[in-house]
Write a protein that holds these residues in place. Structure first.
Motif, PDB file in Angstrom:
ATOM      1  N   PRO A 465       0.238 -18.479 -16.149  1.00 37.50           N
ATOM      2  CA  PRO A 465       0.212 -17.105 -15.626  1.00 37.50           C
ATOM      3  C   PRO A 465       0.411 -16.078 -16.746  1.00 37.50           C
ATOM      4  O   PRO A 465       1.181 -16.314 -17.689  1.00 37.50           O
ATOM      5  N   MET A 466      -0.282 -14.936 -16.628  1.00 39.73           N
ATOM      6  CA  MET A 466      -0.174 -13.898 -17.646  1.00 39.73           C
ATOM      7  C   MET A 466       1.260 -13.398 -17.783  1.00 39.73           C
ATOM      8  O   MET A 466       1.724 -13.101 -18.888  1.00 39.73           O
ATOM      9  N   THR A 467       1.997 -13.358 -16.654  1.00 36.21           N
ATOM     10  CA  THR A 467       3.387 -12.881 -16.721  1.00 36.21           C
ATOM     11  C   THR A 467       4.245 -13.787 -17.611  1.00 36.21           C
ATOM     12  O   THR A 467       5.101 -13.309 -18.349  1.00 36.21           O
ATOM     13  N   ALA A 468       3.968 -15.102 -17.538  1.00 38.70           N
ATOM     14  CA  ALA A 468       4.724 -16.052 -18.372  1.00 38.70           C
ATOM     15  C   ALA A 468       4.406 -15.843 -19.847  1.00 38.70           C
ATOM     16  O   ALA A 468       5.300 -15.909 -20.704  1.00 38.70           O
ATOM     17  N   ILE A 470       3.420 -13.038 -21.246  1.00 43.36           N
ATOM     18  CA  ILE A 470       4.025 -11.771 -21.678  1.00 43.36           C
ATOM     19  C   ILE A 470       5.535 -11.940 -21.875  1.00 43.36           C
ATOM     20  O   ILE A 470       6.111 -11.413 -22.839  1.00 43.36           O
ATOM     21  N   GLU A 471       6.175 -12.723 -20.995  1.00 41.08           N
ATOM     22  CA  GLU A 471       7.612 -12.992 -21.151  1.00 41.08           C
ATOM     23  C   GLU A 471       7.900 -13.745 -22.447  1.00 41.08           C
ATOM     24  O   GLU A 471       8.949 -13.560 -23.068  1.00 41.08           O
ATOM     25  N   SER A 475       1.480  -9.757 -26.341  1.00 45.74           N
ATOM     26  CA  SER A 475       1.091  -8.448 -25.821  1.00 45.74           C
ATOM     27  C   SER A 475       0.167  -8.665 -24.630  1.00 45.74           C
ATOM     28  O   SER A 475      -0.405  -9.746 -24.459  1.00 45.74           O
ATOM     29  N   ARG A 476      -0.002  -7.639 -23.817  1.00 47.78           N
ATOM     30  CA  ARG A 476      -0.868  -7.772 -22.639  1.00 47.78           C
ATOM     31  C   ARG A 476      -2.308  -8.082 -23.060  1.00 47.78           C
ATOM     32  O   ARG A 476      -3.002  -8.872 -22.412  1.00 47.78           O
ATOM     33  N   ALA A 479      -2.465 -11.756 -24.187  1.00 47.40           N
ATOM     34  CA  ALA A 479      -2.345 -12.632 -23.029  1.00 47.40           C
ATOM     35  C   ALA A 479      -3.645 -12.684 -22.228  1.00 47.40           C
ATOM     36  O   ALA A 479      -4.032 -13.731 -21.698  1.00 47.40           O
TER      37      ALA A 479
END
Length: 564
Positions: A465-468, A470-471, A475-476, A479
């Motif tokens: 997942p993109m959120t993982a 980014i965490e 950078s967005r 990712a």
């Protein structure tokens, strides 16, 4: 039987007819198991193949790689048959032998084992990676430990009495015992074949364990009988020209093996007394695998440019930092190799000298006779040097002489043990070196780690997942564009999903802004923030870049780097 299984896979839409033909052709050419070829060629993932076989044949699923199989059962099926048909025996109940197979449709293999052993055969399904790992554990791909151990067990003799009062003559006799010699040779040659970097032989109260470090991770290889502990230890000490009667003090030595025409392998031997006996660690030094081309080490373009510029400066200091086994020596040797010209006088002080480099004057440190890094450095300065390499800056005296050399027209390369590049500055200040000396002498600091590469034979896309991402620190934009992969595990990589390693670099050129911060006593975090503002990629960011390029995995980046 490969045709029958292949046709079923085509019928279910899991592989194409063309892939089936290619797999059957390769099976005939290479004498390799059909299922292994399917997964190695990425026609089908190991997990999908196993799920299909379970549905189709309704057989139990097992993992032979984690099962404790007695040696007498493992020896029922010869290694050649296990390798050819990709199967391993896992249990014997009465007259029924159970085989773990990656291809349960292979009736020819089942009949061959039945004829050979005289037992009825029962089949369980296992993944190709698990069977490959079990084959290595049972048979060690040509180094049949079980055969040697069976020979020792059959003699039913204690090779060495495990008492404090040891008879040296008895020890010497036991080291020449044929099974012990063969077992030690098998361990050493197996380590070379598996491209291990270290071999650990560890005695405990009720067992004796042998482990290999492959691609930076330790894996258990075998557990020889406890009664062989002293005989194996003494054999290795004899090979390394160490004192077999001295069991209370640490000892260091070296073993050189000839493994082929013009090819030698060096083992650096370290013996450490523990409460249950002597632990031995062997470091493998293979010059044929030494990568001296710094463009192939894993540098990003900007980091490589900064590093090359710093080593081509006429004077100053370049420091490489990282834990033991992080590749510091390889990076330094690649720099020396590039600088090794007839117009330069290069001297190195090392403990120990790991590889011999033609054209470079290498000095082996020997603390016992007073030849330490500081004394070697003093001597170098009387030898008209251009470039000096100090194996490690351990104390104020060595740091002081190295900095004076860097300030008087010499290029000095060295290593320190710190966690990242900015904290290296504070480490030198904590040694007692004055800030103005550090600020004026250090050209660049490089921190590094080694991350495992995803195996090309079983590489497959990984959904993260993109959120993982980014965490983790991406950078967005990174990712969104990242191509993440993982290794499914295959016979080529022994089921680990990894093969080989790549270096992650944090390169910090000491610019004028950083020099001013060093002079006013800035903290490591302040120096790090400023260096990042000036374009430095941290170790975590370097790892994430390699991950986004599909070279390594998220798990590896988390394993070898700390969050910023």
């Amino acid at each position: 039987m490969s045709t029958r299984l292949g046709e079923l896979l085509v019928k279910r839409g899991l592989i194409s007819g063309e892939q089936l033909e290619r797999a059957i052709t390769r099976e005939g050419e290479e004498q390799e198991a059909f299922c292994t070829i399917l997964t190695k060629e990425n026609f089908l993932s190991d997990a999908d193949l196993t799920a299909f076989l379970q549905r189709e044949y309704r057989l139990p699923l097992v993992d032979p790689a984690v099962m404790e199989v007695p040696s007498e059962i493992a020896r029922l099926v010869p290694a050649t048959i296990a390798l050819r048909h990709h199967l391993v025996p896992i249990s014997l109940a009465g007259s029924t032998l159970t085989l773990a197979m990656s291809d349960p449709s292979n009736l020819g293999a089942i009949n061959e084992v039945k004829f050979l052993t005289g037992y009825d055969i029962k089949v369980a399904i296992a993944t190709t990676a698990s069977v490959s790992q079990a084959i290595r554990d049972f048979y060690d791909q040509g180094n049949d430990y079980q055969e040697v151990l069976a020979e020792v067990e059959g003699q039913d003799v204690e090779l060495v009495q495990d008492d404090e009062e040891l008879d040296v003559r008895e020890l010497e006799r036991s080291t020449e015992d044929a099974p012990v010699v063969r077992l030690v040779n098998a361990i050493l040659t197996s380590a070379i074949k598996r491209h291990a970097s270290d071999v650990h032989l560890e005695p405990f109260e009720k067992m004796f364990r042998v482990r290999f470090r492959v691609d930076g991770v330790l894996e258990e290889i075998m557990k020889p009988p406890l009664k062989l502990k002293n005989a194996i230890t003494s054999r290795l000490k004899v090979m390394a020209s160490l004192d077999i009667a001295e069991r209370r003090l640490p000892q260091d030595g070296r073993i050189k093996l000839k493994i082929g025409p013009g090819q030698d392998m060096d083992f650096r031997v370290s013996v450490l007394p523990t409460i249950f006996g002597e632990k031995i660690v062997l470091r493998l030094l293979d010059k044929s695998n030494l990568q001296l081309d710094m463009t192939k080490l894993g540098f990003d373009q900007s980091a490589l440019k900064d590093f090359q510029e710093s080593i081509y400066k006429p004077y100053g200091m370049v420091l490489v930092t990282g834990p033991t086994g992080s590749g510091k020596t390889t990076t330094l040797y690649s720099a020396l190799s590039e600088l090794n010209k007839t117009v330069s006088n290069i001297s190195t002080a090392e403990d120990p000298v790991e590889y011999n480099l033609v054209g470079i004057n290498q000095v082996q440190i020997n603390e016992d006779i007073g030849l330490n890094f500081a004394n070697a450095l003093r001597s170098f300065l009387r030898q008209d040097p251009d470039i000096i390499m100090v194996g490690e800056i351990r104390d104020f005296e060595t740091a002081e002489i190295a900095i004076k050399a860097a300030l008087t027209g010499h290029l000095v390369l060295s290593t320190l043990h710190t966690n990242d590049a900015p904290s290296t500055i504070n480490r030198m200040l904590n040694m007692g070196v004055e800030p103005f000396l550090v600020a004026s002498s250090v050209n660049l600091v490089l921190a590094q780690r080694l991350a495992r590469l995803i195996c090309d034979g079983c590489k497959e896309p990984a959904e993260i997942p993109m959120t993982a991402l980014i965490e983790l620190g991406m950078s967005r934009e990174m990712a969104a564009e990242a191509s993440c992969f993982r290794g499914a595990g295959c016979s080529a990589c022994g089921g680990s999903g990894y093969s080989g390693r790549v270096a992650l670099y944090e390169v910090m050129p000491v610019s004028e802004e950083l020099r001013e911060m060093i002079l006013i006593g800035a903290s490591s975090s302040e120096i790090k923030q400023k260096a990042c503002d000036l374009g430095m990629l941290t170790l975590r960011r370097a790892g994430l870049t390699k991950m986004a390029q599909g070279a390594t995995t998220m798990e590896e980046v988390l394993r070898v780097t700390m969050a910023d």
